[in-house]
Motif scaffolding. Structure first.
Motif, PDB file in Angstrom:
ATOM      1  N   VAL A  65       0.856  -1.192   0.000  1.00  0.00           N
ATOM      2  CA  VAL A  65       0.000   0.000   0.000  1.00  0.00           C
ATOM      3  C   VAL A  65       0.893   1.243   0.000  1.00  0.00           C
ATOM      4  O   VAL A  65       1.828   1.346   0.803  1.00  0.00           O
ATOM      5  N   ILE A  66       0.596   2.161  -0.909  1.00  0.00           N
ATOM      6  CA  ILE A  66       1.242   3.473  -0.882  1.00  0.00           C
ATOM      7  C   ILE A  66       0.153   4.476  -0.546  1.00  0.00           C
ATOM      8  O   ILE A  66      -0.751   4.736  -1.345  1.00  0.00           O
ATOM      9  N   HIS A  67       0.243   5.025   0.652  1.00  0.00           N
ATOM     10  CA  HIS A  67      -0.847   5.858   1.166  1.00  0.00           C
ATOM     11  C   HIS A  67      -0.510   7.340   1.000  1.00  0.00           C
ATOM     12  O   HIS A  67       0.290   7.906   1.733  1.00  0.00           O
ATOM     13  N   LEU A  68      -1.174   7.935   0.007  1.00  0.00           N
ATOM     14  CA  LEU A  68      -1.008   9.356  -0.295  1.00  0.00           C
ATOM     15  C   LEU A  68      -2.215  10.184   0.128  1.00  0.00           C
ATOM     16  O   LEU A  68      -2.082  11.388   0.376  1.00  0.00           O
ATOM     17  N   LYS A 107       2.007  -6.794   2.779  1.00  0.00           N
ATOM     18  CA  LYS A 107       3.352  -6.966   3.334  1.00  0.00           C
ATOM     19  C   LYS A 107       3.983  -5.647   3.779  1.00  0.00           C
ATOM     20  O   LYS A 107       4.693  -5.600   4.788  1.00  0.00           O
ATOM     21  N   ARG A 108       3.750  -4.584   3.002  1.00  0.00           N
ATOM     22  CA  ARG A 108       4.414  -3.305   3.291  1.00  0.00           C
ATOM     23  C   ARG A 108       3.445  -2.144   3.101  1.00  0.00           C
ATOM     24  O   ARG A 108       2.651  -2.111   2.164  1.00  0.00           O
ATOM     25  N   PHE A 109       3.566  -1.147   4.000  1.00  0.00           N
ATOM     26  CA  PHE A 109       2.714   0.042   3.994  1.00  0.00           C
ATOM     27  C   PHE A 109       3.635   1.258   3.907  1.00  0.00           C
ATOM     28  O   PHE A 109       4.387   1.541   4.848  1.00  0.00           O
ATOM     29  N   VAL A 110       3.602   1.947   2.764  1.00  0.00           N
ATOM     30  CA  VAL A 110       4.432   3.141   2.556  1.00  0.00           C
ATOM     31  C   VAL A 110       3.566   4.367   2.793  1.00  0.00           C
ATOM     32  O   VAL A 110       2.578   4.589   2.096  1.00  0.00           O
ATOM     33  N   PHE A 111       3.954   5.157   3.791  1.00  0.00           N
ATOM     34  CA  PHE A 111       3.158   6.316   4.197  1.00  0.00           C
ATOM     35  C   PHE A 111       3.899   7.596   3.842  1.00  0.00           C
ATOM     36  O   PHE A 111       5.016   7.829   4.321  1.00  0.00           O
ATOM     37  N   ILE A 160       3.659  -6.086   9.966  1.00  0.00           N
ATOM     38  CA  ILE A 160       3.632  -5.422   8.670  1.00  0.00           C
ATOM     39  C   ILE A 160       4.793  -4.432   8.604  1.00  0.00           C
ATOM     40  O   ILE A 160       5.153  -3.800   9.597  1.00  0.00           O
ATOM     41  N   GLU A 161       5.420  -4.333   7.450  1.00  0.00           N
ATOM     42  CA  GLU A 161       6.528  -3.398   7.276  1.00  0.00           C
ATOM     43  C   GLU A 161       5.975  -2.011   6.960  1.00  0.00           C
ATOM     44  O   GLU A 161       5.148  -1.854   6.065  1.00  0.00           O
ATOM     45  N   VAL A 162       6.423  -1.022   7.691  1.00  0.00           N
ATOM     46  CA  VAL A 162       5.990   0.357   7.486  1.00  0.00           C
ATOM     47  C   VAL A 162       7.191   1.203   7.063  1.00  0.00           C
ATOM     48  O   VAL A 162       8.260   1.111   7.668  1.00  0.00           O
ATOM     49  N   VAL A 163       7.001   1.986   6.005  1.00  0.00           N
ATOM     50  CA  VAL A 163       8.024   2.936   5.551  1.00  0.00           C
ATOM     51  C   VAL A 163       7.393   4.328   5.569  1.00  0.00           C
ATOM     52  O   VAL A 163       6.313   4.531   5.011  1.00  0.00           O
ATOM     53  N   ILE A 164       8.058   5.269   6.228  1.00  0.00           N
ATOM     54  CA  ILE A 164       7.539   6.628   6.347  1.00  0.00           C
ATOM     55  C   ILE A 164       8.449   7.576   5.578  1.00  0.00           C
ATOM     56  O   ILE A 164       9.675   7.546   5.742  1.00  0.00           O
ATOM     57  N   ILE A 165       7.851   8.397   4.725  1.00  0.00           N
ATOM     58  CA  ILE A 165       8.587   9.356   3.896  1.00  0.00           C
ATOM     59  C   ILE A 165       8.095  10.753   4.230  1.00  0.00           C
ATOM     60  O   ILE A 165       6.895  11.028   4.170  1.00  0.00           O
ATOM     61  N   ARG A 166       9.021  11.645   4.577  1.00  0.00           N
ATOM     62  CA  ARG A 166       8.666  13.038   4.885  1.00  0.00           C
ATOM     63  C   ARG A 166       9.250  13.976   3.826  1.00  0.00           C
ATOM     64  O   ARG A 166      10.409  14.367   3.917  1.00  0.00           O
ATOM     65  N   PRO A 167       8.474  14.359   2.834  1.00  0.00           N
ATOM     66  CA  PRO A 167       8.967  15.308   1.837  1.00  0.00           C
ATOM     67  C   PRO A 167       8.752  16.758   2.275  1.00  0.00           C
ATOM     68  O   PRO A 167       7.799  17.057   3.011  1.00  0.00           O
ATOM     69  N   PRO A 168       9.602  17.666   1.813  1.00  0.00           N
ATOM     70  CA  PRO A 168       9.311  19.095   1.931  1.00  0.00           C
ATOM     71  C   PRO A 168       8.383  19.489   0.781  1.00  0.00           C
ATOM     72  O   PRO A 168       7.683  18.630   0.226  1.00  0.00           O
ATOM     73  N   ILE A 213       9.622   6.943  -3.782  1.00  0.00           N
ATOM     74  CA  ILE A 213       8.518   6.094  -3.332  1.00  0.00           C
ATOM     75  C   ILE A 213       8.646   4.696  -3.932  1.00  0.00           C
ATOM     76  O   ILE A 213       8.498   3.685  -3.232  1.00  0.00           O
ATOM     77  N   ILE A 214       8.952   4.628  -5.225  1.00  0.00           N
ATOM     78  CA  ILE A 214       9.090   3.327  -5.886  1.00  0.00           C
ATOM     79  C   ILE A 214      10.267   2.559  -5.299  1.00  0.00           C
ATOM     80  O   ILE A 214      10.202   1.333  -5.110  1.00  0.00           O
ATOM     81  N   THR A 215      11.350   3.250  -4.969  1.00  0.00           N
ATOM     82  CA  THR A 215      12.478   2.595  -4.313  1.00  0.00           C
ATOM     83  C   THR A 215      12.044   1.989  -2.981  1.00  0.00           C
ATOM     84  O   THR A 215      12.394   0.846  -2.645  1.00  0.00           O
ATOM     85  N   CYS A 216      11.255   2.751  -2.222  1.00  0.00           N
ATOM     86  CA  CYS A 216      10.815   2.291  -0.898  1.00  0.00           C
ATOM     87  C   CYS A 216       9.778   1.182  -0.954  1.00  0.00           C
ATOM     88  O   CYS A 216       9.537   0.509   0.054  1.00  0.00           O
ATOM     89  N   MET A 217       9.177   0.958  -2.107  1.00  0.00           N
ATOM     90  CA  MET A 217       8.186  -0.106  -2.243  1.00  0.00           C
ATOM     91  C   MET A 217       8.793  -1.475  -1.956  1.00  0.00           C
ATOM     92  O   MET A 217       8.150  -2.317  -1.324  1.00  0.00           O
ATOM     93  N   THR A 218      10.016  -1.680  -2.424  1.00  0.00           N
ATOM     94  CA  THR A 218      10.560  -3.036  -2.390  1.00  0.00           C
ATOM     95  C   THR A 218      11.947  -3.157  -1.764  1.00  0.00           C
ATOM     96  O   THR A 218      12.393  -4.274  -1.516  1.00  0.00           O
ATOM     97  N   HIS A 219      12.629  -2.051  -1.530  1.00  0.00           N
ATOM     98  CA  HIS A 219      13.993  -2.147  -1.009  1.00  0.00           C
ATOM     99  C   HIS A 219      13.982  -2.799   0.375  1.00  0.00           C
ATOM    100  O   HIS A 219      13.274  -2.349   1.285  1.00  0.00           O
TER     101      HIS A 219
END
Length: 311
Positions: A65-68, A107-111, A160-168, A213-219
């Motif tokens: 999941v990529i949660h935008l 498997k993975r949740f990208v926030f 579940i794997e969680v990845v958090i991205i903080r953009p400016p 974001i695409i890098t963080c999907m599977t890395h």
């Protein structure tokens, strides 16, 4: 592998879905009923984002999941309790989705969070890092911070794997609000009193953010990590305007008005926050993304501004 993209009709969501299509990556676009998306997408319509949203159809067969989707920063918010409104969407809605994602076997949740979790400004040469204590200054930043905390707890409890991205600030084709207004002023050749602003601000081109974001999907090394992301090249507001002008093929008409004069005038007009964003520092350090993931921004600032101007 199938990816669910929420907020697929937004600035980032549209660009991400286009990139996934180009990569022939199976994905599903989650949008509100009646919202148009690009042709060829597997679309799942969902209701308003809150603690009761039913994600069953959208999550069927999904691995990532990529949660935008979010309630974004609102200028001059008229809500009686802005934090409560932000929490309904950005906290309750996000955690409800994450819990249902766990039940669905995701498997993975990208926030995609916000640099506002770190704060609103930095001292010159002292950029924000992932190790800084959160210091949100408004209801939007607070809601994103609380969502991050809730997601980390869900990850600890369920695996579940969680990845958090903080953009400016994100810029690119279709950008709106203050960045678009400044770009239009530059393109029209209007004189701007921004020729003596020697601040430093980190931005992120839309293409760079999508690539990250695409890098963080599977890395593998991205699992359960928080990352700051930017173009890796900070700009003063004066340099930004010059870059916009160069991309648009026009001359930058910059007046060297001292920052203190801008600040005094803005205070009288009740525009202090706007001038702070133009004149203040906000730098982020992307060393963690470089070192842990080997990620390098693929698009330069010059190229990013060119794509933004061309639309």
């Amino acid at each position: 592998m199938t990816v669910l993209v929420t907020g697929a009709n937004g600035l980032i969501g549209r660009a991400l879905c286009e990139r996934l299509q180009q990569k022939k990556q199976a994905f599903r676009a989650a949008v509100r009923p009646g919202v148009p998306v690009q042709p060829g997408c597997d679309v799942a319509e969902v209701g308003e984002l809150n603690q009761a949203t039913n994600w069953c159809r959208a999550l069927t067969g999904v691995d990532i999941v990529i949660h935008l989707a979010a309630r974004v920063h609102v200028m001059h918010d008229k809500s009686a309790d802005p934090l409560a409104v932000f929490r309904t969407v950005n906290v309750d809605g996000t955690l409800n989705l994450a819990r249902q994602a766990v039940d669905a076997g995701v498997k993975r949740f990208v926030f995609v969070s916000s640099i506002k979790v770190n704060g609103e400004a930095t001292k010159m040469g002292r950029p924000f890092t992932e190790a800084d204590a959160p210091n949100p200054q408004d209801a939007y930043g607070q809601s994103k911070c609380e969502a991050e905390q809730g997601l980390r707890q869900i990850a600890m409890d369920t695996g579940i794997e969680v990845v958090i991205i903080r953009p400016p600030l994100v810029y690119g084709p279709g950008v709106k609000a203050n960045f678009a207004a400044l770009m239009r002023a530059v393109q029209r050749g209007w004189p701007l009193p921004l020729g003596a602003v020697h601040n430093q601000r980190s931005l992120v081109a839309l293409d760079n953010l999508v690539d990250f974001i695409i890098t963080c999907m599977t890395h593998l090394q991205a699992a359960n990590q928080t990352f700051l992301v930017s173009d890796g090249q900070d700009l003063s507001t004066t340099e930004l305007v010059r870059g916009m002008a160069q991309a648009a093929g026009v001359s930058a008409r910059l007046l060297p008005v001292p920052v203190w004069v801008l600040q005094a005038g803005a205070k009288l007009l009740g525009k202090g926050d706007a001038v702070q964003r133009l004149c203040g520092n906000l730098q982020v350090d992307i060393s963690k993304a470089r070192d842990l993931l080997g990620w390098v921004p693929p698009v330069s600032v010059e190229e990013g501004l060119g794509r933004c101007v061309r639309g």
